[in-house]
Design a protein around this motif. Structure first.
Motif, short mmCIF file in Angstrom:
data_model
loop_
_atom_site.label_atom_id
_atom_site.label_comp_id
_atom_site.label_asym_id
_atom_site.label_seq_id
_atom_site.Cartn_x
_atom_site.Cartn_y
_atom_site.Cartn_z
N GLY A 27 47.26 44.59 37.20
CA GLY A 27 46.38 43.40 36.91
C GLY A 27 44.97 43.77 37.56
N SER A 90 45.04 39.47 48.98
CA SER A 90 46.21 38.81 49.31
C SER A 90 47.10 39.57 50.65
CB SER A 90 47.30 38.69 48.25
OG SER A 90 48.40 37.48 48.56
N HIS A 238 43.99 32.46 43.09
CA HIS A 238 44.59 33.53 44.07
C HIS A 238 44.68 34.95 43.23
CE1 HIS A 238 46.44 34.94 47.37
NE2 HIS A 238 47.59 35.55 46.68
N LEU A 239 44.58 34.85 41.99
CA LEU A 239 44.71 36.20 41.15
C LEU A 239 43.41 36.02 40.13
CD1 LEU A 239 48.26 35.83 39.76
CD2 LEU A 239 47.29 37.16 41.64
N ALA A 242 42.15 39.19 38.49
CA ALA A 242 42.83 39.43 37.10
C ALA A 242 42.50 38.64 36.09
CB ALA A 242 44.41 39.45 37.08
N GLU A 243 42.10 37.39 36.62
CA GLU A 243 41.90 36.24 35.51
C GLU A 243 40.44 36.38 35.00
OE1 GLU A 243 44.43 32.73 37.72
OE2 GLU A 243 42.28 33.00 38.13
#
Length: 262
Positions: A27, A90, A238-239, A242-243
């Motif tokens: 990702g 994370s 949180h991601l 990747a987004e």
């Protein structure tokens, strides 16, 4: 002793990237491409999951394990006496905090995005018990049930009604990065409490704009206040890396440039 698994992209000042989850850099391709335009991006794969070791047995992990692997990589890519910036996501952000505590002389700046070391919070015992319940759910009812319980914990919601499930087959947890994360990383990493004496001037805590009110963002904000360090919001949740890889990477580059460190 062999060097830890890592990949190198681009050119410029060294930026060490510590992925989240079980350390698999999935990702992050778009983010890495963008950052490689202005940094030598060194991506640590602490368990070698992206380098042919997925499916092999994995011992329980500790932040110190990953931080020492990161230190060895820095020794491999940096001349003696030089330092690098570190970007952790994370669980990788937790390892970055431990790296800063153990080897501050090798680091120019650490940007830790949503480190879920919830044991550091005032209600840390309760929050950590919630992550232990995620582990127990996986052992009892499998990946889907554990994923639902984890999402509820991150959002601060009551535990969902558990759908019927089956315990994972022997060895199944080592077959996927998520299985490794739930069984070997989640509980020990979330129980980590950073030492009080972290150098605040070399630390930025970050969270996603879409993560406001969620547990990892609350932890990041609390640690920033506790250590007197900068708090930064970046695109997505949180991601977010990747987004929104390009906007996220640009935010990282701007933050490091503003800090005049990389």
């Amino acid at each position: 002793m062999t060097e830890p698994f890592h990949d190198v992209h681009g050119s410029g000042p060294v930026l060490l990237v510590l992925p989240g989850g079980a350390g698999h850099p999935m990702g992050l391709d778009g983010l890495i491409r963008r950052l490689a335009g202005c940094f030598t991006v060194v991506v640590l794969d602490p368990l070698g999951l992206a380098h042919g070791r997925l499916g092999r047995p994995v011992a329980e992990q500790r932040p110190a394990d990953w931080s020492e692997a990161a230190h060895r990589v820095l020794d491999a890519v940096l001349p003696a006496g030089e330092s690098a910036c570190v970007l952790g996501f994370s669980s990788g952000a937790i390892a970055a905090l431990e790296l800063l505590a153990r080897h501050p002389q090798r680091l120019r700046h650490v940007l830790a995005h949503e480190p879920p070391c919830v044991a550091a919070l005032p209600d840390g015992r309760l929050r950590h018990e919630g992550f232990r319940a995620v582990y127990d759910t996986y052992r009892r009812a499998g990946l889907a049930a554990a994923g639902a319980r984890l999402a509820a914990e991150l959002d601060g919601l009551p535990a969902p009604e558990q759908a019927p499930g089956q315990p994972p087959a022997p060895g199944e947890e080592s077959q996927t990065p998520m299985g490794v994360f739930l069984t070997r990383v989640l509980v020990p990493f979330s129980g980590y409490v950073p030492p009080a004496e972290l150098p605040a001037g070399r630390l930025t805590l970050a969270a996603g704009t879409a993560s406001r009110g969620q547990l990892p963002a609350r932890t990041a904000a609390f640690l920033a206040e506790r250590h007197g360090s900068r708090f930064l919001e970046l695109p997505g949740g949180h991601l977010g890396a990747a987004e929104f890889p390009e906007a996220f990477a640009d935010g990282i580059a701007e933050a490091l440039a503003t800090a005049s460190v990389c």
